[in-house]
Design an enzyme around this catalytic site. Structure first.
Site, PDB file in Angstrom:
ATOM      1  N   CYS A   3       0.065   5.229   0.495  1.00 55.15           N
ATOM      2  CA  CYS A   3      -0.648   6.939   0.177  1.00 55.15           C
ATOM      3  C   CYS A   3      -0.726   7.371  -0.444  1.00 55.15           C
ATOM      4  CB  CYS A   3      -0.799   6.956   1.909  1.00 55.15           C
ATOM      5  SG  CYS A   3      -1.752   6.333   3.098  1.00 55.15           S
ATOM      6  N   PRO A  48       0.700  -0.946   0.675  1.00 54.09           N
ATOM      7  CA  PRO A  48      -0.185   0.233   0.119  1.00 54.09           C
ATOM      8  C   PRO A  48       0.780   1.306  -0.358  1.00 54.09           C
ATOM      9  CG  PRO A  48      -1.121  -1.419   1.685  1.00 54.09           C
ATOM     10  CD  PRO A  48       0.921  -2.083   1.189  1.00 54.09           C
ATOM     11  N   ALA A  58      -3.846   2.452   2.498  1.00 52.44           N
ATOM     12  CA  ALA A  58      -4.121   2.688   3.716  1.00 52.44           C
ATOM     13  C   ALA A  58      -6.538   3.799   3.050  1.00 52.44           C
ATOM     14  CB  ALA A  58      -3.455   3.422   4.804  1.00 52.44           C
ATOM     15  N   GLN A 110      -5.767  -1.872   1.748  1.00 51.24           N
ATOM     16  CA  GLN A 110      -5.419  -2.208   3.709  1.00 51.24           C
ATOM     17  C   GLN A 110      -7.024  -0.817   3.924  1.00 51.24           C
ATOM     18  OE1 GLN A 110      -2.178   0.882   5.148  1.00 51.24           O
ATOM     19  NE2 GLN A 110      -1.206  -1.429   5.144  1.00 51.24           N
ATOM     20  N   ARG A 149       8.453   1.807  -3.960  1.00 53.95           N
ATOM     21  CA  ARG A 149       9.121   3.067  -4.221  1.00 53.95           C
ATOM     22  C   ARG A 149       9.155   2.480  -5.100  1.00 53.95           C
ATOM     23  NH1 ARG A 149       9.193   4.044   1.399  1.00 53.95           N
ATOM     24  NH2 ARG A 149       9.654   6.049   2.244  1.00 53.95           N
ATOM     25  N   TYR A 187      -0.331   4.227  13.854  1.00 56.58           N
ATOM     26  CA  TYR A 187      -1.868   4.540  13.424  1.00 56.58           C
ATOM     27  C   TYR A 187      -2.435   3.774  14.467  1.00 56.58           C
ATOM     28  CZ  TYR A 187      -0.212   6.481   9.275  1.00 56.58           C
ATOM     29  OH  TYR A 187       0.244   6.862   8.272  1.00 56.58           O
ATOM     30  N   ARG A 229      -0.781  -5.650   8.515  1.00 52.76           N
ATOM     31  CA  ARG A 229       0.589  -5.147   8.602  1.00 52.76           C
ATOM     32  C   ARG A 229       0.906  -4.961  10.244  1.00 52.76           C
ATOM     33  NH1 ARG A 229       3.002  -0.890   4.770  1.00 52.76           N
ATOM     34  NH2 ARG A 229       4.727  -1.883   4.049  1.00 52.76           N
TER      35      ARG A 229
END
Length: 369
Positions: free
Chosen positions: A25, A23, A57, A100, A326, A182, A230
């Site tokens: 963002c 994932p 997410a 996610q 990436r 989070y 995760r």
């Protein structure tokens, strides 16, 4: 034969290879709704040659967003929008696609990183944030409300309802976000969770609320689809979550019926000093969980971009799946190029056959960089 490009099962879900797109963002949604950017972003990853793509997410409710630009799955319009995207993708790709599900906790109500990443001001749409304890993430950020039982019940229900929407929208997999500082990660760490009730103190108590969420999600999500999590391997700060706690949490989730464990790290403490982020710098956490629960499917992630390193991770049994992020942004066809570098079938879409190694004289014979 390449081990990275061998098939693997995640619960009921069969993957054609062991490359997953992690994932990432995009901070490009409007009112939680994916936009044309998401259509092309998810669409190109769906033809990347990876065994699995997990999209960013996605907030289970408005309060759980990191930013105003997060995607969400808390209303009918968002569900319908994701369903349209997935329906279109199924006309040209059968690659499994997951989502996610997340709640940002005390790290909610901020600007997107490209806009500075700091807390929203009162005139910028800020909202009340939640956490296990009333401790801001860092100076100048919102002081969160310490959650009470009613808050916990609302959050649990939000995860359940988001999962139901994800199922109807057509996602093949759900990943529970319990990492990166989070909400669920905040409960797990003794540095952000300083409660004195049954949800704080001992590792068992700190796991209690995340496991309540996990169990509710396991009960709600179809057993015909895959479910993973995760989680953080470390906070990168002395006194943070211990590795033996991480392995115990992962083992418990596996026994609960979670189909894979995805190991990441950090994000919980603003002052954390993360060592040089070399390729595979988080691999030891995946390896530790794999040793603690050898029958579990474990996913490794962390600056991995060399196909040979990814191959060795799987071949050496350090993890079952390698997730890239990436590397996929830099080269959306990283899996195709990695397959060629490892002498496996590129599995290009038929429309791109003319660009394959075997027929295009201009193909550059080198590993993705």
């Amino acid at each position: 034969m390449s081990q990275l490009f061998s098939p693997v099962a995640i619960g009921p879900l069969q993957l054609k290879n062991r490359v997953a797109i992690a994932p990432m963002c995009q901070y490009s949604a409007v009112d939680g709704l994916p936009q044309p950017w998401h259509v092309q972003h998810i669409g190109r990853l769906a033809i990347s040659g990876a065994g699995l793509t997990i999209i960013e997410a996605t907030g289970v409710d408005a309060q759980g967003r990191i930013t105003l630009e997060d995607t969400g799955l808390w209303n009918d319009e968002q569900e319908a929008s994701f369903k349209r995207i997935l329906t279109d993708i199924r006309t040209y790709s059968d690659q499994p696609i997951g989502v996610q599900l997340a709640h940002a906790g005390r790290k909610a109500s901020t600007h997107a990183p490209a806009k500075g990443g700091e807390a929203l001001g009162p005139d910028e749409g800020a909202w009340e944030t939640l956490a296990p304890s009333a401790i801001p993430f860092k100076d100048g950020w919102h002081t969160p409300k310490a959650m009470d039982e009613a808050d916990m019940q609302r959050v649990i229900q939000a995860f359940v309802q988001a999962a139901e929407r994800a199922d109807r929208a057509g996602f093949d997999l759900v990943e529970l976000h319990a990492a990166h500082g989070y909400l669920l990660s905040e409960f797990l760490s003794p540095l952000s969770n300083q409660r004195t009730d049954e949800y704080g103190g001992s590792p068992e108590n700190r796991m209690r609320f995340p496991l309540r969420v996990a169990q509710a999600l396991r009960d709600a999500w179809s057993r015909t689809k895959a479910l993973g999590v995760r989680l953080n391997g470390t906070d990168w700060v002395e006194g943070g979550v211990a590795l033996e706690e991480v392995t115990a949490f992962g083992r418990t989730l596996h026994e609960m019926g979670y189909d894979y464990l995805h190991l990441s790290s950090g994000g919980n403490i603003a002052k954390a000093q993360i060592p040089a982020r070399e390729p595979g710098y988080q691999l030891r956490f995946a390896e530790a969980v794999k040793k603690a629960a050898p029958e579990a499917v474990v996913m490794a992630v962390g600056m991995i971009f060399d196909p040979q390193q990814a191959e060795e991770i799987v071949a050496n049994g350090q993890a079952d799946i390698v997730a890239i992020a990436r590397a996929a942004l830099d080269d959306p066809h990283w899996p195709h190029h990695a397959a060629a570098a490892l002498h496996s079938d590129e599995d290009l879409p038929v429309q791109y056959f003319g660009a394959s190694k075997g027929v295009w004289a201009g193909y550059r014979e080198k590993a993705p960089a």
